[in-house]
Design a protein around this motif. Structure first.
Motif, mmCIF file in Angstrom:
data_model
loop_
_atom_site.group_PDB
_atom_site.id
_atom_site.type_symbol
_atom_site.label_atom_id
_atom_site.label_comp_id
_atom_site.label_asym_id
_atom_site.label_seq_id
_atom_site.Cartn_x
_atom_site.Cartn_y
_atom_site.Cartn_z
ATOM 1 N N MET A 1 60.058 16.624 -31.317
ATOM 2 C CA MET A 1 59.900 15.768 -30.135
ATOM 3 C C MET A 1 60.739 16.338 -28.990
ATOM 4 N N THR A 2 60.091 16.668 -27.882
ATOM 5 C CA THR A 2 60.797 17.264 -26.750
ATOM 6 C C THR A 2 61.639 16.223 -26.017
ATOM 7 N N ALA A 3 62.554 16.710 -25.176
ATOM 8 C CA ALA A 3 63.407 15.801 -24.400
ATOM 9 C C ALA A 3 62.571 14.922 -23.481
ATOM 10 N N ASP A 4 61.516 15.508 -22.882
ATOM 11 C CA ASP A 4 60.646 14.721 -22.006
ATOM 12 C C ASP A 4 59.923 13.627 -22.783
ATOM 13 N N THR A 5 59.483 13.949 -23.991
ATOM 14 C CA THR A 5 58.800 12.956 -24.822
ATOM 15 C C THR A 5 59.742 11.826 -25.195
ATOM 16 N N VAL A 6 60.978 12.176 -25.529
ATOM 17 C CA VAL A 6 61.994 11.172 -25.872
ATOM 18 C C VAL A 6 62.195 10.213 -24.707
ATOM 19 N N THR A 7 62.329 10.771 -23.510
ATOM 20 C CA THR A 7 62.529 9.947 -22.319
ATOM 21 C C THR A 7 61.300 9.099 -22.009
ATOM 22 N N ASP A 8 60.131 9.715 -22.062
ATOM 23 C CA ASP A 8 58.891 9.001 -21.745
ATOM 24 C C ASP A 8 58.656 7.838 -22.708
ATOM 25 N N LEU A 9 58.925 8.053 -23.981
ATOM 26 C CA LEU A 9 58.746 6.991 -24.976
ATOM 27 C C LEU A 9 59.653 5.812 -24.675
ATOM 28 N N PHE A 10 60.889 6.121 -24.328
ATOM 29 C CA PHE A 10 61.830 5.037 -24.043
ATOM 30 C C PHE A 10 61.419 4.287 -22.781
ATOM 31 N N GLU A 11 61.060 5.018 -21.726
ATOM 32 C CA GLU A 11 60.686 4.379 -20.467
ATOM 33 C C GLU A 11 59.438 3.516 -20.636
ATOM 34 N N GLU A 12 58.553 3.922 -21.520
ATOM 35 C CA GLU A 12 57.366 3.123 -21.812
ATOM 36 C C GLU A 12 57.749 1.745 -22.356
ATOM 37 N N HIS A 13 58.808 1.715 -23.160
ATOM 38 C CA HIS A 13 59.217 0.466 -23.804
ATOM 39 C C HIS A 13 60.327 -0.272 -23.053
ATOM 40 N N ARG A 14 60.886 0.344 -22.004
ATOM 41 C CA ARG A 14 62.036 -0.260 -21.315
ATOM 42 C C ARG A 14 61.765 -1.683 -20.820
ATOM 43 N N PRO A 15 60.636 -1.957 -20.123
ATOM 44 C CA PRO A 15 60.411 -3.329 -19.648
ATOM 45 C C PRO A 15 60.388 -4.354 -20.786
ATOM 46 N N PHE A 16 59.765 -3.980 -21.899
ATOM 47 C CA PHE A 16 59.708 -4.885 -23.046
ATOM 48 C C PHE A 16 61.108 -5.134 -23.606
ATOM 49 N N LEU A 17 61.894 -4.072 -23.759
ATOM 50 C CA LEU A 17 63.255 -4.200 -24.299
ATOM 51 C C LEU A 17 64.129 -5.042 -23.368
ATOM 52 N N THR A 18 63.949 -4.861 -22.055
ATOM 53 C CA THR A 18 64.706 -5.662 -21.091
ATOM 54 C C THR A 18 64.327 -7.134 -21.199
ATOM 55 N N GLY A 19 63.033 -7.397 -21.434
ATOM 56 C CA GLY A 19 62.581 -8.775 -21.620
ATOM 57 C C GLY A 19 63.207 -9.431 -22.839
ATOM 58 N N VAL A 20 63.299 -8.684 -23.926
ATOM 59 C CA VAL A 20 63.950 -9.207 -25.134
ATOM 60 C C VAL A 20 65.422 -9.492 -24.857
ATOM 61 N N ALA A 21 66.113 -8.512 -24.254
ATOM 62 C CA ALA A 21 67.549 -8.649 -24.004
ATOM 63 C C ALA A 21 67.852 -9.782 -23.029
ATOM 64 N N TYR A 22 67.018 -9.938 -21.989
ATOM 65 C CA TYR A 22 67.258 -11.016 -21.024
ATOM 66 C C TYR A 22 67.125 -12.380 -21.689
#
Length: 294
Positions: free
Chosen positions: A1-22
């Motif tokens: 898994m490339t560094a770009d893929t790692v970042t892209d995967l996380f950014e894809e899920h960031r809004p959802f994770l922020t919703g859970v944390a909030y």
């Protein structure tokens, strides 16, 4: 898994994770801190062992939120006056096209529900958020929290009963809430006490959160007469430069008051049976700083 893929995967899920944390923490800054810590752990993880990135990220985020919530409990016990969640913009729009799903998400992020969630244990709150707000299967929640499915079912049942017993009834129809919000504003700003009283339930409550950092009642105000007279006084005392807008915050219409471009207060009405049952007022500047109305 490339560094770009790692970042892209996380950014894809960031809004959802922020919703859970909030929903776990009730404050945007705390939620963002948790998600940032989740990113650091994700970016340094041995990803060969990660079969399902979403589940892995939810597990990290939820556990970090539980730890932070336990730390925050003592700070909130020393809070000056009533504590309310930080308001957030929730214009779901086309991002959540299904009306039933949108209603569930709006309910789970409402001020009324978030206030009740404060009375749950951190573990119960995590289970409730993952199950009721996002529909996670019990087995997945168990994996995230390192608990058996049977234990999670028990926690979920207890948390749901607790919330249902304490959550006030309110009308989630956006048209009804907006209409009452507009009439509420007109009556309060126009000094029409009689009209305002007609909009308030006899046992209405006004809960204000200033954290001791702005002028606001430090005790809950109860009854239509007391709440009405307080609101008339506030409406008549607004600075001439005050701008008032209606925005969708926490799943419902809210009045956002700004002075010289800075948000000064948020008022949101909890409606049921065609009348206002509760008015939430947020004036703590720390909870308004991130709210942009431009």
């Amino acid at each position: 898994m490339t560094a770009d893929t790692v970042t892209d995967l996380f950014e894809e899920h960031r809004p959802f994770l922020t919703g859970v944390a909030y929903r776990m923490l009730g404050r945007v800054a705390d939620a963002e801190d948790v998600v940032q810590e989740a990113w650091l752990r994700w970016s340094s993880a041995e990803r060969e062992d990660v079969r399902e990135p979403r589940g892995f990220l939810v597990r990290i985020t939820t556990r970090l939120a539980i730890d932070r919530l336990r730390h925050l409990k003592s700070r909130r016990e020393a809070y000056v006056g009533p504590w309310l969640p930080e308001p957030v913009v929730t214009a779901f729009g086309q991002a959540v096209p299904d009306s039933a799903e949108r209603a569930v998400l709006a309910d789970s992020v409402s001020l009324a529900v978030l206030v009740v969630l404060e009375t749950l244990s951190p573990l119960e709150r995590a289970v409730f958020v993952l199950r009721e707000a996002f529909g996670f299967p019990y087995a997945e929640i168990g994996a995230a929290l390192d608990r058996s499915e049977a234990a999670v079912r028990q926690l979920a049942g207890r948390a749901k009963r607790h919330v249902e017993e304490r959550k006030p009834r309110y009308d989630v129809d956006p048209a009804v809430r907006r209409d009452l919000t507009e009439r509420f504003l007109a009556a309060a700003s126009g000094g029409d006490l009689e009209q305002l009283l007609s909009l308030l339930a006899p046992d209405v409550r006004l809960v204000s959160d200033s954290g001791g950092k702005a002028k606001a009642p430090r005790r809950i105000i109860e009854t239509a007469d007391k709440v009405g007279r307080f609101l008339i006084a506030v409406g008549q005392g607004l600075p001439a430069a005050t701008d008032v807008r209606i925005l969708e915050l926490n799943g419902g219409p809210a009045l956002v008051f700004s002075v010289k471009g800075e948000v000064d207060a948020v008022f949101q009405a909890e409606v049921d049976g065609g009348v206002i049952r509760c008015v939430y007022v947020i004036r703590n500047p720390d909870k308004l700083a991130a709210l942009h109305v431009g």
